[in-house]
Design a protein around this motif. Structure first.
Motif, PDB file in Angstrom:
ATOM      1  N   PHE A 180       0.829  -1.213   0.000  1.00  0.00           N
ATOM      2  CA  PHE A 180       0.000   0.000   0.000  1.00  0.00           C
ATOM      3  C   PHE A 180       0.851   1.246   0.000  1.00  0.00           C
ATOM      4  O   PHE A 180       0.521   2.245  -0.643  1.00  0.00           O
ATOM      5  CB  PHE A 180      -0.937  -0.019   1.212  1.00  0.00           C
ATOM      6  N   ALA A 181       1.974   1.221   0.728  1.00  0.00           N
ATOM      7  CA  ALA A 181       2.841   2.398   0.750  1.00  0.00           C
ATOM      8  C   ALA A 181       3.454   2.656  -0.614  1.00  0.00           C
ATOM      9  O   ALA A 181       3.538   3.813  -1.065  1.00  0.00           O
ATOM     10  CB  ALA A 181       3.939   2.203   1.805  1.00  0.00           C
ATOM     11  N   VAL A 182       3.886   1.601  -1.284  1.00  0.00           N
ATOM     12  CA  VAL A 182       4.476   1.767  -2.611  1.00  0.00           C
ATOM     13  C   VAL A 182       3.425   2.235  -3.618  1.00  0.00           C
ATOM     14  O   VAL A 182       3.686   3.091  -4.474  1.00  0.00           O
ATOM     15  CB  VAL A 182       5.125   0.433  -3.064  1.00  0.00           C
ATOM     16  N   VAL A 183       2.201   1.670  -3.537  1.00  0.00           N
ATOM     17  CA  VAL A 183       1.135   2.086  -4.447  1.00  0.00           C
ATOM     18  C   VAL A 183       0.783   3.549  -4.242  1.00  0.00           C
ATOM     19  O   VAL A 183       0.550   4.299  -5.189  1.00  0.00           O
ATOM     20  CB  VAL A 183      -0.097   1.189  -4.264  1.00  0.00           C
ATOM     21  N   GLY A 184       0.739   4.005  -2.995  1.00  0.00           N
ATOM     22  CA  GLY A 184       0.449   5.413  -2.732  1.00  0.00           C
ATOM     23  C   GLY A 184       1.509   6.330  -3.294  1.00  0.00           C
ATOM     24  O   GLY A 184       1.202   7.387  -3.855  1.00  0.00           O
ATOM     25  N   THR A 218       5.875   9.021   5.466  1.00  0.00           N
ATOM     26  CA  THR A 218       5.001   7.859   5.671  1.00  0.00           C
ATOM     27  C   THR A 218       5.677   6.575   5.198  1.00  0.00           C
ATOM     28  O   THR A 218       5.612   5.536   5.869  1.00  0.00           O
ATOM     29  CB  THR A 218       3.683   8.050   4.914  1.00  0.00           C
ATOM     30  N   LEU A 219       6.334   6.613   4.049  1.00  0.00           N
ATOM     31  CA  LEU A 219       7.034   5.432   3.549  1.00  0.00           C
ATOM     32  C   LEU A 219       8.189   5.045   4.458  1.00  0.00           C
ATOM     33  O   LEU A 219       8.411   3.851   4.709  1.00  0.00           O
ATOM     34  CB  LEU A 219       7.537   5.702   2.115  1.00  0.00           C
ATOM     35  N   LEU A 220       8.893   6.039   4.983  1.00  0.00           N
ATOM     36  CA  LEU A 220      10.020   5.753   5.878  1.00  0.00           C
ATOM     37  C   LEU A 220       9.526   5.112   7.176  1.00  0.00           C
ATOM     38  O   LEU A 220      10.108   4.126   7.671  1.00  0.00           O
ATOM     39  CB  LEU A 220      10.801   7.048   6.177  1.00  0.00           C
ATOM     40  N   VAL A 221       8.449   5.679   7.737  1.00  0.00           N
ATOM     41  CA  VAL A 221       7.891   5.110   8.968  1.00  0.00           C
ATOM     42  C   VAL A 221       7.416   3.679   8.728  1.00  0.00           C
ATOM     43  O   VAL A 221       7.631   2.779   9.553  1.00  0.00           O
ATOM     44  CB  VAL A 221       6.745   5.997   9.474  1.00  0.00           C
TER      45      VAL A 221
END
Length: 805
Positions: free
Chosen positions: A763-767, A788-791
């Motif tokens: 989901f993070a990569v898709v966002g 957000t991706l780092l967290v």
């Protein structure tokens, strides 16, 4: 009258769409053979290549027309065969039904008899129509070939078409409808015989049956009924020709063109039945005929089954017959068909019968074997009775043969052979009788002179009516286009006059008719309606008699079978396809076919290729069948992967300035530009609801638009924001699952945590990918997405390390 103008009427109007393109082909031939209209003059010593190319094109046209008509004829023939087979199945089922306990026939069963007979009669009309259709097409081919031969002087095309197309055993022109007509007549007779048998059973078992008073029959009717009951064809032929006419008798003769024989037999079977069909009992319904395939005629000549040899004084016979009037021959009391002094008749598989006129009204008969007929007429040698195997007494032999031996002037005159069909009326009784014989492929020759054999050009129908029998058949025949009535005709007189040709006696008046084409134009098609305005339906030739309660029948009827409706006169045809209204497409004018132009003198050979385009000047450009394939069309799989790829791709910038309106698309070929402009204006027109003005219609200030674009730089796109939030939520759920999981379910909990970690990262990569494909995203949005991706990455890594530890 030109044949093309009457082809539709000569054929079946309802089938006019399948007729040969007579007028188009005729005009095509005329244009290519008329000087000044494309016809070239051949150079002496060289072949006319253009004429040869035209002949080849015309042959292909004839072949294509023949193939189209042949397909229709064969499909229609199979349809009729299936209908007759279905009728026989229904007949066998009906034969198994027994009368009721009180020997009454229910009215519902009578309706089945009538409906079954009507269906078979309609199938017979289809056979009649098919024969007429085939005859009209055959004549059209012959006339077109004759036109080409007349206008060009060449016979090569006619010989080629006849040899390779029309005379092919599989061609529709060689198809024999005789077997199909036999199936029709046998089925129709079995239906009528079954009904009469049931009716007789019901009448016999009536408790209150009254005795029927006997009726005195005339001598001729009694003889004729005896010959019918014997079942012998030779006895029938002998009695038919020798029994004298009564005071109310009639002998009618008709010429029939060979192409109309099948149609005529279907017409006759509506009033009479075949003699060769014996009455069947309910348990003797003949088995259905073996399904026939389309077979061709081996030869146009039909095998002969009826033979005759006559003897008399030729000069005296001709003088005597030339003095007989037409009325005396057809209606004179005591007149008969046989006027020669001695005549022997026989049929295939039966013995011969010799009949001699020993007095003004006295006849002597003697039966003998077929193989002894020649010796019987040989005056130079005695004829011994012992050679006859007791076929007759010595007295009978002496009475008959003395006519030949005691008179020196009496000698064998001629021998005749034919293919004969015999018919018996449906309503024959002791007071009246109706009989008929149809001779086809008639030929005769002088006695002992085979080289003098002569064929009769037409078929011969002879109808004999005695007493009070139904005379509607004679009325129908007199008004039919299928026959030509020849009053006072005598086959004996014609054969003797033709073979001997006396100079002192004028030729019979019917000789001129033999050289004419007796085929007549069928009557125009009219739609008959009932009093209610509805088309008249096909009905059976008899009326249905019901009981007082309307539920059963016990009395007799006037004909063979029952019917539910009786609105037609018996003289009318039943289910005639000519009288029914043809479909609307039959009245449409056929589209004129464009036949190829004359071929050039030098024509280069060209081969077909799948890359050829019909508009590039190919030979078949006008008649080519083109299938258009869109090169830009995409399959469903390509569309799926294209949509999936759009999620990870950046949208292209609009190269047009913001202040200019979008360029309208170019209209397609199959749409008008006005429709496109209207649809585009409609799409750009803002929606309005009543008096409330549309917000999009009001021009927005430039400062407001600028502030909105700045706000857009600070916001995340909706899909990207949802994906990033979902990744954090799934990560939190994974932590809670790992912290509260039970020890005994550690393996299941670990699997769920790993699945949650993977889902959170996805989901993070898709966002982040959704944010990448959006344009005009500000630094703040990119910062939020990166954090957000780092967290998510750090949290997932830590949780995975915790589980593995």
């Amino acid at each position: 009258m030109k044949y093309g103008q009457t082809l539709r009427q000569r054929s079946i109007p309802a089938w006019s769409a399948y007729n040969i393109d007579y007028d188009d082909i005729k005009n095509f031939i005329k244009e290519r053979t008329t000087p000044g209209k494309g016809k070239t003059v051949a150079v002496p010593g060289r072949s006319d290549e253009q004429a040869q190319a035209f002949e080849n094109d015309l042959y292909l046209i004839f072949e294509e027309q023949h193939l189209r008509i042949d397909l229709f004829v064969k499909s229609k023939a199979r349809e009729i065969q299936h209908r007759l087979e279905d009728a026989r199945k229904r007949l066998r089922h009906l034969a198994k039904r027994k009368p009721t306990a009180d020997q009454r026939i229910p009215i519902s069963r009578l309706e089945r008899y009538g409906k079954l007979e009507n269906d078979v009669l309609k199938a017979g009309e289809e056979i009649k129509s098919l024969s007429r259709f085939v005859g009209a097409q055959r004549t059209a081919f012959r006339k077109l070939l004759k036109k080409y031969k007349k206008w060009t002087g060449s016979t090569h095309l006619e010989e080629r078409v006849r040899r390779e197309v029309l005379d092919d055993p599989k061609s529709f022109t060689q198809y024999d409808l005789g077997p199909m007509l036999d199936d029709y007549s046998s089925t129709l007779h079995d239906i009528r015989a079954l009904y009469e048998t049931r009716l007789q059973q019901a009448t016999t078992n009536k408790s209150n049956a009254q005795p029927v008073a006997s009726i005195a029959r005339s001598a001729s009717i009694a003889k004729l009924q005896t010959s019918i009951a014997s079942g012998s064809r030779t006895d029938f032929d002998t009695t038919f020709a020798t029994a004298p006419l009564e005071s109310r008798g009639t002998l009618a003769s008709y010429f029939v063109h060979p192409e109309n024989v099948v149609e005529l037999q279907v017409l006759l079977l509506q009033h009479v039945r075949f003699l060769s069909r014996s009455a069947s009992t309910p348990t003797e319904i003949s088995s259905p005929p073996t399904p026939r395939t389309l077979r061709s005629r081996d030869s146009p000549e039909q095998p002969s089954n009826h033979f005759l040899t006559a003897a008399d004084n030729p000069d005296h016979f001709i003088q005597e017959q030339s003095a007989v009037t037409v009325d005396e021959r057809e209606h004179g009391a005591g007149s008969a068909l046989q006027q020669t002094k001695l005549c022997a008749r026989w049929n295939v598989g039966e013995d011969a019968t010799a009949v001699a006129r020993t007095g003004p009204s006295k006849l002597s008969t003697y039966r003998l074997k077929q193989k002894h007929v020649g010796a019987f007429f040989d005056k130079s040698a005695p004829f011994l009775p012992r050679r006859e195997s007791a076929q007759g007494t010595a007295t009978e032999l002496s009475d008959v043969r003395d006519v030949l031996t005691s008179n020196e002037d009496v000698a064998p005159l001629f021998s005749m052979s034919s293919n004969r069909s015999r018919f018996v009326g449906l309503s024959n009784s002791d007071n009246g009788i109706l009989l008929a014989s149809l001779d086809n492929a008639v030929s005769f020759e002088a006695a002992n002179k085979p080289e003098s054999k002569t064929g009769f050009p037409f078929a011969l129908l002879q109808v004999r009516h005695e007493g009070t029998a139904d005379s509607s058949l004679l009325t129908t025949l007199d008004g039919s286009h299928l026959v030509e009535r020849v009053r006072g005709f005598s086959m004996e007189y014609h054969a003797v006059w033709h073979l001997f040709k006396p100079s002192t006696v004028a030729a019979p008046f019917w000789v001129t008719t033999l050289t004419k084409d007796i085929r007549k134009l069928p009557p125009a098609t009219l739609k008959r309606t009932t009093s209610r305005g509805t088309p008249d339906a096909a009905v059976s030739p008899v009326a249905m008699t019901t009981g007082s309660n309307g539920s059963s029948v016990l009395g007799t009827t006037d004909g063979a079978t029952t019917a539910v409706e009786t609105s037609r006169h018996p003289s009318m045809g039943y289910g005639d396809s000519e009288s029914t209204a043809p479909p609307l497409r039959a009245f449409r004018k056929k589209r004129r076919r464009e036949y190829p132009e004359a071929a050039p003198a030098q024509q280069q050979a060209r081969y077909w290729s799948e890359y050829d385009h019909p508009e590039d000047g190919s030979d078949a450009g006008g008649d080519a069948y083109v299938i258009y394939i869109d090169p830009n069309e995409k399959s469903s799989f390509e569309l799926f992967f294209e949509k999936l790829g759009r999620l990870f791709s950046r949208k292209p910038r609009d190269p047009e300035p913001e202040g200019l309106p979008p360029t309208p698309p170019t209209p397609r070929d199959d749409e008008s530009s006005s429709e496109d402009e209207e649809s585009q204006l409609t799409a750009r027109r803002p929606k309005s609801y009543g008096a409330i003005p549309s917000l999009s219609a009001t021009p927005r200030p430039r400062s407001l638009a600028h502030s909105q674009r700045e706000l857009q730089h600070l916001q995340l796109p909706q899909f990207a924001a949802v994906s990033l939030v979902a990744s954090l939520v799934i990560l939190v759920v994974a932590y809670l699952l790992a912290a509260t999981g039970r020890h005994k379910l550690a393996t299941t909990v670990d699997a769920g945590v790993v699945f949650a970690i993977v889902s959170s990262l996805i989901f993070a990569v898709v966002g982040l990918a959704a944010l990448w494909r959006e344009r005009g995203v500000g630094a703040v949005a990119w910062g939020v997405a990166g954090v957000t991706l780092l967290v998510d990455a750090v949290g997932s890594g830590g949780l995975l390390a915790w589980i593995l530890a």
